[in-house]
Motif scaffolding. Structure first.
Motif, PDB file in Angstrom:
ATOM      1  N   VAL A  65      -0.774   3.893   3.146  1.00  0.00           N
ATOM      2  CA  VAL A  65      -0.419   4.193   1.489  1.00  0.00           C
ATOM      3  C   VAL A  65      -1.761   4.346   1.131  1.00  0.00           C
ATOM      4  O   VAL A  65      -2.755   3.194   1.074  1.00  0.00           O
ATOM      5  CB  VAL A  65       0.443   3.280   1.069  1.00  0.00           C
ATOM      6  CG1 VAL A  65       0.451   3.658  -0.689  1.00  0.00           C
ATOM      7  CG2 VAL A  65       1.607   3.348   1.372  1.00  0.00           C
ATOM      8  N   ALA A  66      -2.358   5.510   0.532  1.00  0.00           N
ATOM      9  CA  ALA A  66      -3.532   5.785  -0.317  1.00  0.00           C
ATOM     10  C   ALA A  66      -2.897   5.853  -1.761  1.00  0.00           C
ATOM     11  O   ALA A  66      -1.959   6.468  -2.136  1.00  0.00           O
ATOM     12  CB  ALA A  66      -4.196   6.898   0.157  1.00  0.00           C
ATOM     13  N   VAL A  67      -3.914   5.183  -2.646  1.00  0.00           N
ATOM     14  CA  VAL A  67      -3.656   5.574  -4.155  1.00  0.00           C
ATOM     15  C   VAL A  67      -3.929   6.674  -4.758  1.00  0.00           C
ATOM     16  O   VAL A  67      -3.492   6.910  -5.809  1.00  0.00           O
ATOM     17  CB  VAL A  67      -3.851   4.204  -5.049  1.00  0.00           C
ATOM     18  CG1 VAL A  67      -3.334   2.955  -4.282  1.00  0.00           C
ATOM     19  CG2 VAL A  67      -5.629   4.467  -4.762  1.00  0.00           C
ATOM     20  N   SER A  68      -4.828   7.604  -4.280  1.00  0.00           N
ATOM     21  CA  SER A  68      -5.101   8.953  -4.708  1.00  0.00           C
ATOM     22  C   SER A  68      -5.547   9.977  -3.516  1.00  0.00           C
ATOM     23  O   SER A  68      -5.433   9.756  -2.515  1.00  0.00           O
ATOM     24  CB  SER A  68      -6.376   8.704  -5.516  1.00  0.00           C
ATOM     25  OG  SER A  68      -7.430   8.575  -4.420  1.00  0.00           O
TER      26      SER A  68
ATOM     27  N   ASP B 262      11.516   4.140   4.581  1.00  0.00           N
ATOM     28  CA  ASP B 262      11.389   5.015   5.644  1.00  0.00           C
ATOM     29  C   ASP B 262      10.653   4.503   6.986  1.00  0.00           C
ATOM     30  O   ASP B 262      10.781   5.050   7.898  1.00  0.00           O
ATOM     31  CB  ASP B 262      10.391   6.080   5.144  1.00  0.00           C
ATOM     32  CG  ASP B 262      11.059   6.985   3.964  1.00  0.00           C
ATOM     33  OD1 ASP B 262      12.407   6.891   4.018  1.00  0.00           O
ATOM     34  OD2 ASP B 262      10.595   7.906   3.200  1.00  0.00           O
ATOM     35  N   GLU B 263       9.947   3.437   6.724  1.00  0.00           N
ATOM     36  CA  GLU B 263       9.055   2.844   7.852  1.00  0.00           C
ATOM     37  C   GLU B 263       9.844   1.714   8.756  1.00  0.00           C
ATOM     38  O   GLU B 263       9.510   1.547   9.829  1.00  0.00           O
ATOM     39  CB  GLU B 263       7.855   2.406   7.397  1.00  0.00           C
ATOM     40  CG  GLU B 263       6.788   3.077   7.125  1.00  0.00           C
ATOM     41  CD  GLU B 263       6.471   4.249   8.134  1.00  0.00           C
ATOM     42  OE1 GLU B 263       5.990   3.651   9.266  1.00  0.00           O
ATOM     43  OE2 GLU B 263       6.625   5.403   8.081  1.00  0.00           O
ATOM     44  N   LEU B 264      11.148   1.433   8.402  1.00  0.00           N
ATOM     45  CA  LEU B 264      11.780   0.492   8.978  1.00  0.00           C
ATOM     46  C   LEU B 264      12.915   1.150   9.735  1.00  0.00           C
ATOM     47  O   LEU B 264      13.459   2.123   9.664  1.00  0.00           O
ATOM     48  CB  LEU B 264      12.501  -0.417   7.961  1.00  0.00           C
ATOM     49  CG  LEU B 264      11.700  -1.458   7.155  1.00  0.00           C
ATOM     50  CD1 LEU B 264      12.514  -2.216   6.263  1.00  0.00           C
ATOM     51  CD2 LEU B 264      10.784  -2.188   7.945  1.00  0.00           C
TER      52      LEU B 264
ATOM     53  N   VAL C   3       4.017  -2.657   9.916  1.00  0.00           N
ATOM     54  CA  VAL C   3       2.767  -2.984   9.031  1.00  0.00           C
ATOM     55  C   VAL C   3       2.472  -1.492   8.471  1.00  0.00           C
ATOM     56  O   VAL C   3       2.447  -0.438   8.917  1.00  0.00           O
ATOM     57  CB  VAL C   3       1.556  -3.406   9.894  1.00  0.00           C
ATOM     58  CG1 VAL C   3       0.322  -3.318   9.103  1.00  0.00           C
ATOM     59  CG2 VAL C   3       1.741  -5.070  10.510  1.00  0.00           C
ATOM     60  N   ILE C   4       2.208  -1.874   7.212  1.00  0.00           N
ATOM     61  CA  ILE C   4       1.904  -0.533   6.275  1.00  0.00           C
ATOM     62  C   ILE C   4       0.370  -0.978   5.937  1.00  0.00           C
ATOM     63  O   ILE C   4       0.238  -2.025   5.262  1.00  0.00           O
ATOM     64  CB  ILE C   4       2.751  -0.411   5.089  1.00  0.00           C
ATOM     65  CG1 ILE C   4       4.209   0.060   5.726  1.00  0.00           C
ATOM     66  CG2 ILE C   4       2.337   0.655   4.367  1.00  0.00           C
ATOM     67  CD1 ILE C   4       5.091   0.108   4.566  1.00  0.00           C
TER      68      ILE C   4
ATOM     69  N   PRO D 299       8.860 -11.953   7.413  1.00  0.00           N
ATOM     70  CA  PRO D 299       8.813 -10.645   6.608  1.00  0.00           C
ATOM     71  C   PRO D 299       9.468  -9.545   7.223  1.00  0.00           C
ATOM     72  O   PRO D 299       9.623  -9.511   8.354  1.00  0.00           O
ATOM     73  CB  PRO D 299       7.314 -10.560   6.679  1.00  0.00           C
ATOM     74  CG  PRO D 299       6.865 -11.066   7.786  1.00  0.00           C
ATOM     75  CD  PRO D 299       7.668 -12.166   7.982  1.00  0.00           C
ATOM     76  N   THR D 300       9.959  -8.509   6.244  1.00  0.00           N
ATOM     77  CA  THR D 300      10.769  -7.547   6.823  1.00  0.00           C
ATOM     78  C   THR D 300       9.606  -6.342   7.161  1.00  0.00           C
ATOM     79  O   THR D 300       9.823  -5.799   7.821  1.00  0.00           O
ATOM     80  CB  THR D 300      11.756  -7.049   5.630  1.00  0.00           C
ATOM     81  OG1 THR D 300      12.389  -7.985   5.290  1.00  0.00           O
ATOM     82  CG2 THR D 300      12.525  -5.534   6.153  1.00  0.00           C
ATOM     83  N   VAL D 301       8.571  -6.594   6.497  1.00  0.00           N
ATOM     84  CA  VAL D 301       7.393  -5.483   6.737  1.00  0.00           C
ATOM     85  C   VAL D 301       6.275  -6.181   5.931  1.00  0.00           C
ATOM     86  O   VAL D 301       6.232  -7.155   5.065  1.00  0.00           O
ATOM     87  CB  VAL D 301       7.788  -4.223   5.924  1.00  0.00           C
ATOM     88  CG1 VAL D 301       7.919  -4.414   4.561  1.00  0.00           C
ATOM     89  CG2 VAL D 301       6.761  -3.275   6.091  1.00  0.00           C
ATOM     90  N   ILE D 302       4.993  -5.984   6.501  1.00  0.00           N
ATOM     91  CA  ILE D 302       3.702  -6.456   6.096  1.00  0.00           C
ATOM     92  C   ILE D 302       2.937  -5.381   5.486  1.00  0.00           C
ATOM     93  O   ILE D 302       2.800  -4.184   6.186  1.00  0.00           O
ATOM     94  CB  ILE D 302       2.892  -6.979   7.486  1.00  0.00           C
ATOM     95  CG1 ILE D 302       3.724  -8.348   7.614  1.00  0.00           C
ATOM     96  CG2 ILE D 302       1.681  -7.515   6.655  1.00  0.00           C
ATOM     97  CD1 ILE D 302       2.951  -8.971   9.235  1.00  0.00           C
ATOM     98  N   ILE D 303       2.440  -5.694   4.301  1.00  0.00           N
ATOM     99  CA  ILE D 303       1.424  -4.752   3.476  1.00  0.00           C
ATOM    100  C   ILE D 303       0.157  -5.041   3.646  1.00  0.00           C
ATOM    101  O   ILE D 303      -0.213  -5.972   2.960  1.00  0.00           O
ATOM    102  CB  ILE D 303       1.885  -4.215   1.979  1.00  0.00           C
ATOM    103  CG1 ILE D 303       3.548  -4.149   1.729  1.00  0.00           C
ATOM    104  CG2 ILE D 303       1.141  -3.316   1.460  1.00  0.00           C
ATOM    105  CD1 ILE D 303       4.027  -2.737   2.585  1.00  0.00           C
ATOM    106  N   ASP D 304      -0.623  -4.757   4.492  1.00  0.00           N
ATOM    107  CA  ASP D 304      -2.093  -5.016   4.701  1.00  0.00           C
ATOM    108  C   ASP D 304      -3.039  -4.191   4.051  1.00  0.00           C
ATOM    109  O   ASP D 304      -3.204  -3.127   4.235  1.00  0.00           O
ATOM    110  CB  ASP D 304      -2.260  -4.917   6.410  1.00  0.00           C
ATOM    111  CG  ASP D 304      -3.652  -5.447   6.903  1.00  0.00           C
ATOM    112  OD1 ASP D 304      -4.510  -5.697   6.228  1.00  0.00           O
ATOM    113  OD2 ASP D 304      -3.428  -5.821   8.079  1.00  0.00           O
ATOM    114  N   VAL D 305      -3.798  -5.080   3.116  1.00  0.00           N
ATOM    115  CA  VAL D 305      -4.564  -4.272   2.103  1.00  0.00           C
ATOM    116  C   VAL D 305      -6.123  -4.091   2.697  1.00  0.00           C
ATOM    117  O   VAL D 305      -6.362  -5.621   2.885  1.00  0.00           O
ATOM    118  CB  VAL D 305      -4.416  -5.000   0.698  1.00  0.00           C
ATOM    119  CG1 VAL D 305      -4.965  -4.286  -0.109  1.00  0.00           C
ATOM    120  CG2 VAL D 305      -2.872  -5.069   0.440  1.00  0.00           C
ATOM    121  N   GLY D 306      -6.564  -3.159   2.873  1.00  0.00           N
ATOM    122  CA  GLY D 306      -7.805  -3.283   3.423  1.00  0.00           C
ATOM    123  C   GLY D 306      -8.983  -3.047   2.272  1.00  0.00           C
ATOM    124  O   GLY D 306      -9.019  -1.787   1.580  1.00  0.00           O
TER     125      GLY D 306
END
Length: 393
Positions: A164-167, A378-380, A122-123, A100-107
Motif C-alpha cells: 500500500v502506497a499513500v500516493s 482482497d489479500e486474505l 503481510v501487507i 492476527p488475521t493480517v499484519i500491516i508492516d510499516v516501512g
C-alpha cells in the motif's frame, strides 16, 4: 475472497502519535485503525517505547498499543514479542499480540521484515522511499546500509506481498525499485472535517510551516525566504509550528539572518491553535526534502490556504493541484519567487484558496478506511479464519 470483518489487524510501526517525533505517518495509521475498528476489526499497534508512555494502553478509538524497545531495537522486539506469544515463553509473552488475521508492516525507511517470521498475510505499507533522506540523517556508511536494506533487501523479502502506497508518487518510486506495480495499491490520506468556526486572516503577510524540526524538513528554506521578503515586506511574519532536535540550529539561523523578531517558534501546538494558524496564514510553506503525502497541505487547503512546496518531494505533488490550489517549485530560488508572487497577488492567492478547499474535499478518512479495508479483504484467502484466539502460528 472472504470478508475479514471481525478479524485482528496487527500494525508494526516504529512510533505512535504520542511519540515526540511522531508525524503524519503515525496519524495515517491511527486514523486507519479507527476506521477499521468501526468496521468490526480488532486492531493492535506495536511500536517503540518512549518517555513515560505505558507499555500497553487502548485508545478511545479502540486501538490497542503495545510499546517495546527503542528507536533501533523496536524491530527486534516486534519479532521477539510476536514469537514469544506463539509459545507462551517468558516475560515477553505477557504482551503477546494474539493471532492476527493480517499484519500491516510499516516501512519508514527501515522495515520490520515480518514476512520472515510471521506465517500470516503481510501487507507492506510505504509512505515514501527514503533515497534522499538516508545521507541527510545518517553518515555515509550507515546511509549506504540503510538504503541497501530499503531498496534491495526489503524488496526481496516482500516480493510476494501486497504493497500500500499513500500516493501515486510513492507507487512510482516503489516500481522503480523493482516492486511489481500490479501489487501496489494507492490509498490516499484522509483529512479531518473542519468543525471549528473560521478564524480571520492576519492583516499582515503571514507564512506558516508545520512539522517536525529535523534537517530533512528544510525549514531553513522558509527562514531564508522570510529574510529576503522582509526587505520588501517589512511586516511579513513566519510561524514555525512543531518541535524536534533541530530546534536550536533553526533559532540560531533566524538570529543570524536578522529575522528573529519576525519568526515565531510555536513548538508543539494543539488542534485549536493549528486551526487558527492555518486559517490566519496567507500561505503554508512545505520545504521538506521528501514526503509520502502532503497532510499539512490538505489541512491548509480545508481552510482555504494555498501552499508552496517542492515538486521533487514526492507525495506533496498529489496533495495539491499545481497552479490551482498551490504551487510546486524546483529549487530554493523558485521557492522564494513563488512565495513573493502569491503574497503580492491577492486575487490569485484568493482564487487558489477557493480551489484548495474544493481539492481537499476529495480526501476523507472514511474513504481511506474503506479503501484499506478492501485491500485487507482482497489479500486474505477464502479459507482464512476470522476468529482471533491467543496463539500465534
Amino acid at each position: 475472497m472472504m470478508d475479514a470483518r471481525g478479524g485482528h489487524v496487527l500494525f508494526l510501526n516504529w512510533r505512535d502519535t504520542t511519540h515526540p517525533e511522531g508525524g503524519g505517518s503515525e496519524v495515517f495509521l491511527e486514523r486507519v485503525a479507527a476506521e477499521l475498528v468501526g468496521r468490526g476489526y480488532r486492531t493492535t499497534l506495536l511500536c517503540q517505547a518512549h518517555g513515560t508512555a505505558p507499555a500497553e494502553e487502548t485508545t478511545a478509538s479502540g486501538l490497542r498499543i503495545v510499546r517495546a524497545g527503542g528507536r533501533h531495537t523496536v524491530y527486534l522486539f516486534a519479532a521477539l514479542i510476536y514469537l514469544a506469544g506463539a509459545v507462551g515463553l517468558g516475560p515477553l509473552a505477557r504482551r503477546r499480540l494474539g493471532r492476527p488475521t493480517v499484519i500491516i508492516d510499516v516501512g519508514n525507511g527501515m522495515p520490520f521484515l515480518s514476512r520472515l517470521y510471521a506465517r500470516r498475510p503481510v501487507i507492506a505499507l510505504v509512505h515514501h522511499v527514503h533515497r534522499e533522506q538516508w545521507p541527510v540523517v545518517f553518515g555515509p556508511r550507515v546511509a549506504r546500509i540503510g538504503w541497501w536494506i530499503e531498496s534491495r533487501l526489503a524488496v526481496r523479502v516482500y516480493r510476494r506481498c501486497r504493497y500500500v502506497a499513500v500516493s501515486e508518487s510513492t507507487r512510482d518510486e516503489l516500481a522503480g525499485l523493482g516492486v511489481d506495480p500490479r501489487r501496489i495499491t494507492v490509498v490516499h490520506n484522509g483529512t479531518s472535517e473542519v468543525v471549528l468556526p473560521p478564524a480571520p486572516r492576519t492583516p499582515h503577510p503571514s507564512l506558516v510551516v508545520l512539522g517536525r524540526l529535523v534537517p530533512h524538513k528544510r525549514v531553513e528554506f522558509a527562514l531564508r525566504a522570510t529574510a529576503l521578503l522582509a526587505t520588501e515586506l517589512p511586516t511579513v511574519e513566519l510561524v514555525v509550528a512543531g518541535h524536534g532536535w533541530w530546534d536550536e540550529p533553526l533559532r540560531q539561523l533566524a538570529d543570524d539572518l536578522g529575522v528573529a523578531d519576525r519568526v515565531r517558534f510555536a513548538g508543539f501546538i494543539p488542534e485549536e491553535r493549528k486551526h487558527e494558524l492555518l486559517c490566519g496564514a496567507w500561505l503554508l510553506l512545505q520545504p521538506s526534502l521528501k514526503e509520502g503525502w502532503g497532510l499539512t497541505i490538505v489541512e491548509a487547503g480545508t481552510r482555504g490556504t494555498p501552499s508552496v512546496a517542492f515538486r521533487s518531494a514526492g507525495g506533496v505533488a498529489d496533495a495539491m493541484a499545481d497552479g490551482r490550489s498551490g504551487v510546486l517549485v524546483d529549487d530554493e530560488y523558485e521557492f522564494f519567487l513563488a512565495i513573493r508572487a502569491l503574497l503580492l497577488d491577492t486575487r490569485r492567492r484568493n482564487e487558489m484558496g477557493v480551489a484548495a478547499v474544493a481539492y481537499a474535499r476529495r480526501f476523507t478518512w472514511a474513504t481511506t478506511g474503506a479503501a484499506f479495508a478492501q485491500v485487507i479483504t482482497d489479500e486474505l484467502p477464502a479459507t482464512q479464519p476470522t476468529r482471533t484466539d491467543q496463539r500465534v502460528p
